[in-house]
Write a protein that holds these residues in place. Structure first.
Motif, short mmCIF file in Angstrom:
data_model
loop_
_atom_site.label_atom_id
_atom_site.label_comp_id
_atom_site.label_asym_id
_atom_site.label_seq_id
_atom_site.Cartn_x
_atom_site.Cartn_y
_atom_site.Cartn_z
N HIS A 190 -6.68 7.45 -12.11
CA HIS A 190 -7.58 6.31 -11.93
C HIS A 190 -7.49 5.35 -13.11
O HIS A 190 -7.56 4.14 -12.94
N VAL A 191 -7.33 5.86 -14.30
CA VAL A 191 -7.27 5.03 -15.49
C VAL A 191 -5.98 4.22 -15.53
O VAL A 191 -5.99 3.04 -15.87
N GLN A 228 -6.38 19.85 -13.39
CA GLN A 228 -6.44 19.07 -12.16
C GLN A 228 -7.42 17.90 -12.29
O GLN A 228 -7.12 16.78 -11.89
N LYS A 229 -8.59 18.16 -12.88
CA LYS A 229 -9.58 17.09 -13.08
C LYS A 229 -9.05 16.03 -14.03
O LYS A 229 -9.23 14.83 -13.82
N LEU A 230 -8.40 16.48 -15.09
CA LEU A 230 -7.84 15.56 -16.07
C LEU A 230 -6.77 14.67 -15.44
O LEU A 230 -6.75 13.44 -15.66
N LEU A 231 -5.89 15.26 -14.65
CA LEU A 231 -4.84 14.47 -13.99
C LEU A 231 -5.44 13.48 -13.00
O LEU A 231 -4.97 12.34 -12.90
N LYS A 232 -6.47 13.90 -12.29
CA LYS A 232 -7.12 13.02 -11.33
C LYS A 232 -7.75 11.83 -12.06
O LYS A 232 -7.62 10.69 -11.62
N SER A 233 -8.40 12.08 -13.20
CA SER A 233 -9.00 11.01 -13.99
C SER A 233 -7.93 10.08 -14.55
O SER A 233 -8.11 8.86 -14.57
N ALA A 234 -6.84 10.65 -15.01
CA ALA A 234 -5.76 9.84 -15.58
C ALA A 234 -5.14 8.93 -14.53
O ALA A 234 -4.78 7.78 -14.84
#
Length: 83
Positions: A79-80, A71-77
């Motif tokens: 934004h990128v 979930q954190k990784l998807l959220k960061s992706a």
């Protein structure tokens, strides 16, 4: 107001049947949930032990950590890669 069912509570339901040897009916009475709820938790727990990652919130701690990381990784992706 409906109560919020946590992953820990769901894991406790499965543990009563799988670890402590309760019959499903006994786990139902001990936890105050219906039979289908115990059956779902036991089934989900067994699937997780076989390596299946559930769509719902995981019961086993290592699967839960993986889901939280994803979930954190998807959220960061998001934004990128926003245009």
């Amino acid at each position: 107001m409906p109560r919020r069912i946590t992953s820990e509570f769901k894991r406790e339901c499965a543990d009563l049947a799988l670890v402590h040897g309760y019959k499903h009916k006994g786990a139902v009475e001990a936890m105050g949930v219906d039979l289908s709820s115990i059956q779902r938790r036991v089934s989900q727990y067994k699937n997780e032990q076989q390596g299946v990652t559930p769509k719902a919130m995981a019961l086993k701690s290592e699967k839960l950590r993986i889901q939280q990381f994803e979930q954190k990784l998807l959220k960061s992706a998001k934004h990128v890669f926003q245009v």
